[in-house]
Design an enzyme around this catalytic site. Sequence first.
Site, PDB file in Angstrom:
ATOM      1  N   LYS A  53       0.841  -1.200   0.000  1.00 31.19           N
ATOM      2  CA  LYS A  53       0.000   0.000   0.000  1.00 31.19           C
ATOM      3  C   LYS A  53       0.879   1.255   0.000  1.00 31.19           C
ATOM      4  O   LYS A  53       0.640   2.198  -0.753  1.00 31.19           O
ATOM      5  CB  LYS A  53      -0.926  -0.001   1.232  1.00 31.19           C
ATOM      6  CG  LYS A  53      -2.045  -1.029   1.119  1.00 31.19           C
ATOM      7  CD  LYS A  53      -2.779  -1.284   2.432  1.00 31.19           C
ATOM      8  CE  LYS A  53      -3.744  -2.458   2.267  1.00 31.19           C
ATOM      9  NZ  LYS A  53      -4.435  -2.857   3.495  1.00 31.19           N
ATOM     10  N   GLN A  97      -4.156  -1.520   9.784  1.00 33.45           N
ATOM     11  CA  GLN A  97      -4.224  -2.855   9.184  1.00 33.45           C
ATOM     12  C   GLN A  97      -4.852  -3.851  10.158  1.00 33.45           C
ATOM     13  O   GLN A  97      -4.482  -3.919  11.329  1.00 33.45           O
ATOM     14  CB  GLN A  97      -2.804  -3.307   8.774  1.00 33.45           C
ATOM     15  CG  GLN A  97      -2.745  -4.621   8.030  1.00 33.45           C
ATOM     16  CD  GLN A  97      -3.353  -4.553   6.626  1.00 33.45           C
ATOM     17  OE1 GLN A  97      -3.448  -3.495   6.015  1.00 33.45           O
ATOM     18  NE2 GLN A  97      -3.766  -5.700   6.111  1.00 33.45           N
ATOM     19  N   ASP A 120     -10.665   3.364   4.421  1.00 29.18           N
ATOM     20  CA  ASP A 120     -11.025   1.944   4.360  1.00 29.18           C
ATOM     21  C   ASP A 120     -12.539   1.763   4.234  1.00 29.18           C
ATOM     22  O   ASP A 120     -13.008   0.698   3.823  1.00 29.18           O
ATOM     23  CB  ASP A 120     -10.605   1.259   5.678  1.00 29.18           C
ATOM     24  CG  ASP A 120      -9.454   0.295   5.503  1.00 29.18           C
ATOM     25  OD1 ASP A 120      -9.243  -0.188   4.380  1.00 29.18           O
ATOM     26  OD2 ASP A 120      -8.773   0.027   6.509  1.00 29.18           O
TER      27      ASP A 120
HETATM   28  N1  GUN Z   1      -6.805  -6.582   6.350  1.00 25.57           N
HETATM   29  C1  GUN Z   1      -7.155  -7.299   5.251  1.00 25.57           C
HETATM   30  N2  GUN Z   1      -7.752  -6.483   4.345  1.00 25.57           N
HETATM   31  C2  GUN Z   1      -7.776  -5.254   4.899  1.00 25.57           C
HETATM   32  C3  GUN Z   1      -8.261  -3.998   4.433  1.00 25.57           C
HETATM   33  O1  GUN Z   1      -8.805  -3.829   3.345  1.00 25.57           O
HETATM   34  N3  GUN Z   1      -8.083  -2.949   5.301  1.00 25.57           N
HETATM   35  C4  GUN Z   1      -7.507  -3.088   6.521  1.00 25.57           C
HETATM   36  N4  GUN Z   1      -7.409  -2.016   7.297  1.00 25.57           N
HETATM   37  N5  GUN Z   1      -7.058  -4.252   6.962  1.00 25.57           N
HETATM   38  C5  GUN Z   1      -7.191  -5.326   6.158  1.00 25.57           C
END
Ligand code: GUN
Length: 298
Positions: A53, A97, A120
Amino acid sequence: MSAQIISGREIAEQIRAELTERVTELQGEGIRPGLATVLVGEDPASQMYVGMKNKAAAKMGIHSRQITLPSDTSEDELLGVVAGLNADPEIHGILVQLPLPDQIDEGKVIEAIHPSKDVDGFHPMSVGRLATDSGDFFAPCTPAGVIEMLVRSGHDPSGKHVVVVGRSNLVGRPLASLLLRKGRGGNATVTVCHSRTTNLADVTRTADILVVAMGRPETITADMVRPGTVVIDVGTNRVDDETSDKGYRVCGDVLFDEVKDVAAAISPVPGGVGPMTITMLLSNTVKSAVASAANTTG
Ligand code: GUN
């Protein structure tokens, strides 16, 4: 007849090129979108996702800041970090995350992120606004990526019967809400199936568009798909494979080799929905920076 392949990789590249242009334009206006990612602990998959990311953000000219905290971080410490990012004018998007270590209540942390920085789309305010199709909100990245893939590949869901298999908070439920909206990529007739659906195949065979997010490898077989259906596979599963050097292969929830001969169009795994998720996160971050600039100057 073999299906049209809906390449998430290609569509993601196209959107990233558009976003890069927009970020350059914004820089000319003195606006630099900023994304903060917060990683708690040392889970290798989470480390990899967060790294991807940040790298994608930086490549686009988005300011990216990664905050890495030890696995024994307390809930209060993490809430303090989130509060700092909420107040930081350089940061327009905050991503904590998931999953978080057991001592931390995920719901509390998600609710602590200011909705204006909730790129998100997990905050209850974002979820509620999406469900009621009202006000400004960030759409969760994976379902938003599915909608973009459909629209950009010429399969607008408007007026179509879309069957979603899976009711998770991450994909199935928000996707159903996006498909029901009156705006772009919406106006579909939606059926959501799940583990208690009886005669799943009877329902999936009624779909014009079938989106599968059940997390079970290669479960949707050709007999479950009506000829001419558009199939989007959200699954990412690792299955043992002795013929591969790695000892495993990555596959979706759809038995691709079979279903591609029945479907009109199908997304592959890998190279399907996966690359879209990060792209939509970057798109939300740019949108947030633009909204923030409008609020401070307007
Ligand atoms: N863990 C797995 N997918 C995601 C996501 O799209 N966002 C976040 N914050 N954590 C994740």
